[in-house]
Scaffold this motif. Structure first.
Motif, PDB file in Angstrom:
ATOM      1  N   ASP A 178      -2.851  12.138   2.127  1.00  0.00           N
ATOM      2  CA  ASP A 178      -3.390  10.886   1.590  1.00  0.00           C
ATOM      3  C   ASP A 178      -4.910  10.867   1.494  1.00  0.00           C
ATOM      4  O   ASP A 178      -5.469  10.164   0.665  1.00  0.00           O
ATOM      5  N   ASP A 179      -5.588  11.635   2.344  1.00  0.00           N
ATOM      6  CA  ASP A 179      -7.052  11.658   2.324  1.00  0.00           C
ATOM      7  C   ASP A 179      -7.622  12.962   1.760  1.00  0.00           C
ATOM      8  O   ASP A 179      -8.820  13.210   1.858  1.00  0.00           O
ATOM      9  N   MET A 225       0.836  -1.202   0.000  1.00  0.00           N
ATOM     10  CA  MET A 225       0.000   0.000   0.000  1.00  0.00           C
ATOM     11  C   MET A 225       0.869   1.250   0.000  1.00  0.00           C
ATOM     12  O   MET A 225       0.620   2.189  -0.761  1.00  0.00           O
ATOM     13  N   ASP A 226       1.911   1.269   0.824  1.00  0.00           N
ATOM     14  CA  ASP A 226       2.813   2.421   0.881  1.00  0.00           C
ATOM     15  C   ASP A 226       3.516   2.640  -0.453  1.00  0.00           C
ATOM     16  O   ASP A 226       3.687   3.766  -0.898  1.00  0.00           O
ATOM     17  N   ASP A 227       3.916   1.560  -1.094  1.00  0.00           N
ATOM     18  CA  ASP A 227       4.596   1.652  -2.385  1.00  0.00           C
ATOM     19  C   ASP A 227       3.665   2.230  -3.447  1.00  0.00           C
ATOM     20  O   ASP A 227       4.053   3.107  -4.222  1.00  0.00           O
ATOM     21  N   VAL A 228       2.433   1.753  -3.475  1.00  0.00           N
ATOM     22  CA  VAL A 228       1.445   2.253  -4.438  1.00  0.00           C
ATOM     23  C   VAL A 228       1.183   3.739  -4.173  1.00  0.00           C
ATOM     24  O   VAL A 228       1.175   4.557  -5.098  1.00  0.00           O
ATOM     25  N   LYS A 229       0.982   4.110  -2.914  1.00  0.00           N
ATOM     26  CA  LYS A 229       0.723   5.513  -2.581  1.00  0.00           C
ATOM     27  C   LYS A 229       1.907   6.396  -2.966  1.00  0.00           C
ATOM     28  O   LYS A 229       1.715   7.499  -3.483  1.00  0.00           O
ATOM     29  N   ALA A 230       3.126   5.931  -2.748  1.00  0.00           N
ATOM     30  CA  ALA A 230       4.312   6.719  -3.091  1.00  0.00           C
ATOM     31  C   ALA A 230       4.375   6.993  -4.588  1.00  0.00           C
ATOM     32  O   ALA A 230       4.700   8.121  -5.011  1.00  0.00           O
TER      33      ALA A 230
END
Length: 87
Positions: free
Chosen positions: A26-27, A4-9
């Motif tokens: 993020d939100d 999830m962190d990788d996708v968000k980055a």
């Protein structure tokens, strides 16, 4: 770092090119920033498809899937999970 962190980055990195100096949470609703337009939305969809190897179907073109970084990351992970389940 989680998936999830990788996708968000990766999503945040893409958004930085369009949101100038605006640091997006993020939100945070990216459509409320005033920086996005219809051309941006198409580029965002194309980036999601290319970067994460998913297909954005017509029924996926819901603002709720693309409104925030968290929503986009969750959408990508859902699409990837469906692909992983296929034989």
């Amino acid at each position: 770092m989680t998936l999830m962190d990788d996708v968000k980055a990766k999503i945040i990195d893409f958004l930085r090119g369009y949101l100038a100096d605006h640091a997006i949470d993020d939100d945070e609703n990216i459509f409320a920033t005033g920086y996005v337009n219809s051309l941006f939305v198409m580029q965002l969809v194309l980036m999601v498809e290319k970067e994460f190897s998913v297909v954005v179907e017509d029924e996926d073109l819901d603002i709720h899937n693309f409104r925030t970084v968290n929503a986009m990351a969750a959408f990508v992970l859902r699409k990837q999970a469906v692909l992983a389940e296929r034989p």
